[in-house]
Design an enzyme around this catalytic site. Structure first.
Site, mmCIF file in Angstrom:
data_model
loop_
_atom_site.group_PDB
_atom_site.id
_atom_site.type_symbol
_atom_site.label_atom_id
_atom_site.label_comp_id
_atom_site.label_asym_id
_atom_site.label_seq_id
_atom_site.Cartn_x
_atom_site.Cartn_y
_atom_site.Cartn_z
ATOM 1 N N ASP A 32 -46.594 -71.951 58.033
ATOM 2 C CA ASP A 32 -46.580 -72.190 59.352
ATOM 3 C C ASP A 32 -46.141 -73.773 59.490
ATOM 4 O O ASP A 32 -45.790 -74.284 58.473
ATOM 5 C CB ASP A 32 -48.128 -72.258 59.803
ATOM 6 N N SER A 74 -46.829 -68.805 71.172
ATOM 7 C CA SER A 74 -47.538 -67.278 71.620
ATOM 8 C C SER A 74 -48.055 -67.284 73.036
ATOM 9 O O SER A 74 -48.972 -66.774 73.559
ATOM 10 C CB SER A 74 -48.660 -67.053 70.787
ATOM 11 N N HIS A 112 -45.712 -57.177 75.941
ATOM 12 C CA HIS A 112 -44.771 -58.006 76.874
ATOM 13 C C HIS A 112 -43.200 -57.430 76.747
ATOM 14 O O HIS A 112 -42.291 -57.944 77.667
ATOM 15 C CB HIS A 112 -45.211 -59.414 76.839
ATOM 16 N N TYR A 135 -41.125 -64.737 77.090
ATOM 17 C CA TYR A 135 -42.033 -64.616 76.031
ATOM 18 C C TYR A 135 -41.709 -63.014 75.802
ATOM 19 O O TYR A 135 -41.416 -62.767 74.431
ATOM 20 C CB TYR A 135 -43.367 -64.758 76.050
#
Length: 278
Positions: A32, A74, A112, A135
Site C-alpha cells: 500500500d 475508493s 459502479h 470511479y
C-alpha cells in the site's frame, strides 16, 4: 501457492483479507502507500509501493503466483485524481504481472462499472458496461484490460464486482451487502479455482433481495452463506420513503448514480470504518 501479492493492504477490505491469505501461501507480500500496516501475520511481509509507479509494482510482483488487486482510490473524484491510482495503477498491475509470468490477477471491481442500469433489471455478468462515475469508468477500464491481457497474453483474471462490503445501514444494502466472511470465501474461490480465463463475478452475499445474478460463473464455486435479511426489520423501521425522482434510488449504483461527476459518492453513504485490527 508460494507467493501471493495483496495491494490495498492498508484499506478496510484489505485488512480482512491479510490473515486468510497467509494460510493459502508460503509468503504474502502486502503493499500500500501507507508507511506501515501494523503487526504482520506469520508469512506476511509489507512493502510500501505506489500503484502509479511501474518500478514499484514490478518490484512487488516479482516471483508472485497471483495478485489480489484491492488497491485504488475508493470513491468518486475528479478524473485527474483517479488517473494515477485507478487507471495507470491497473495497467501497471497487469503489465507487471504479464512480464513476471503471474498466473492470475484477482481484481476488486465494483457494481459502479454497471451502476446506471435500472434496479428493476436483474442483471447478470454479461450486461454491458454502464458506469455511474469516473470511479466506475476506472472499473470498466480494468475489466477490459483483464479481457485484453487474457486474449493477448493468456493472463487469467477474475473481476469481483463488489456491491457494498460494509455494515448494513440502508435499505439498499439489504440487497447489496457482502459480508467480510463471504468476501474471504469469494477471494479464496477466485484463487483456488483451477482455471478462470477472463471472468466477472458479483461480490454479494446470499441476500434475499440481491439484485444481481452469478449463474454464469457458478464454476467458481462461490456459495455465499450470509443474508442481510437479518437486518431488514430494524433498517426498514427507520427508513425514509423511496423517492422515485432520485436516480440514486432507481439505479444499481445507488448514491454514485446521482452525484455529479467528480463529486464524492461516499459522502452520501453511511459507511462505518470497522477495519480489522491486528
Amino acid at each position: 501457492m508460494k507467493r501471493l501479492v495483496l495491494t490495498g493492504a492498508a484499506g478496510r477490505l484489505g485488512s480482512y483479507l491479510r490473515e486468510p491469505l497467509t494460510t493459502l501461501c508460503d509468503e504474502l507480500i502486502s503493499t500500500d502507500i501507507a508507511d506501515d500496516i501494523g503487526k504482520l501475520y506469520k508469512g506476511e511481509h509489507y512493502v510500501k509501493a505506489d500503484l502509479a509507479s511501474m518500478d514499484d509494482i514490478l518490484g512487488v510482483t516479482e516471483g508472485a503466483d497471483m495478485v489480489i488487486h484491492m488497491g485504488a482510490y475508493s470513491d468518486e473524484a475528479p478524473f485527474e485524481e483517479l488517473l494515477g491510482p485507478n487507471f495507470i495503477g491497473a495497467y501497471n498491475i497487469w503489465e507487471a504481472s504479464h512480464r513476471h509470468g503471474v498466473k492470475r490477477v484477482i481484481y476488486a471491481s465494483s457494481i459502479h462499472a454497471v451502476g446506471m442500469h435500472p434496479k428493476t433489471d436483474f442483471i447478470d455478468t454479461t450486461v454491458r458496461h454502464r458506469p455511474d462515475t469516473f470511479y466506475g469508468l476506472a472499473k470498466c477500464f480494468a475489466e477490459d484490460l483483464g479481457s485484453l491481457y487474457w486474449d493477448k497474453h493468456g493472463l487469467e483474471s477474475v473481476h469481483m464486482r463488489i456491491l457494498s462490503c460494509a455494515q448494513v445501514t440502508s435499505p439498499r444494502a439489504l440487497g447489496t451487502w457482502l459480508s467480510y466472511e463471504d468476501l474471504v470465501h469469494l477471494v479464496t474461490r477466485c484463487i483456488d479455482t483451477p482455471s478462470t480465463d477472463f471472468s466477472i463475478v458479483y461480490g454479494v452475499s446470499n441476500n434475499d433481495r440481491a439484485p444481481v445474478d452469478n449463474r454464469q460463473v457458478s464454476f467458481l464455486g462461490y456459495r455465499p452463506k450470509d443474508n442481510a435479511e437479518q437486518f431488514a426489520e430494524q433498517i426498514l423501521a427507520t427508513a425514509e420513503p423511496t423517492n422515485s425522482q432520485d436516480i440514486g434510488e432507481m439505479c444499481h449504483g445507488g448514491p454514485f448514480a446521482s452525484v455529479s461527476l467528480g463529486n464524492s459518492g461516499m459522502a452520501n453513504m453511511d459507511i462505518i470504518d470497522d477495519k480489522k485490527k491486528t
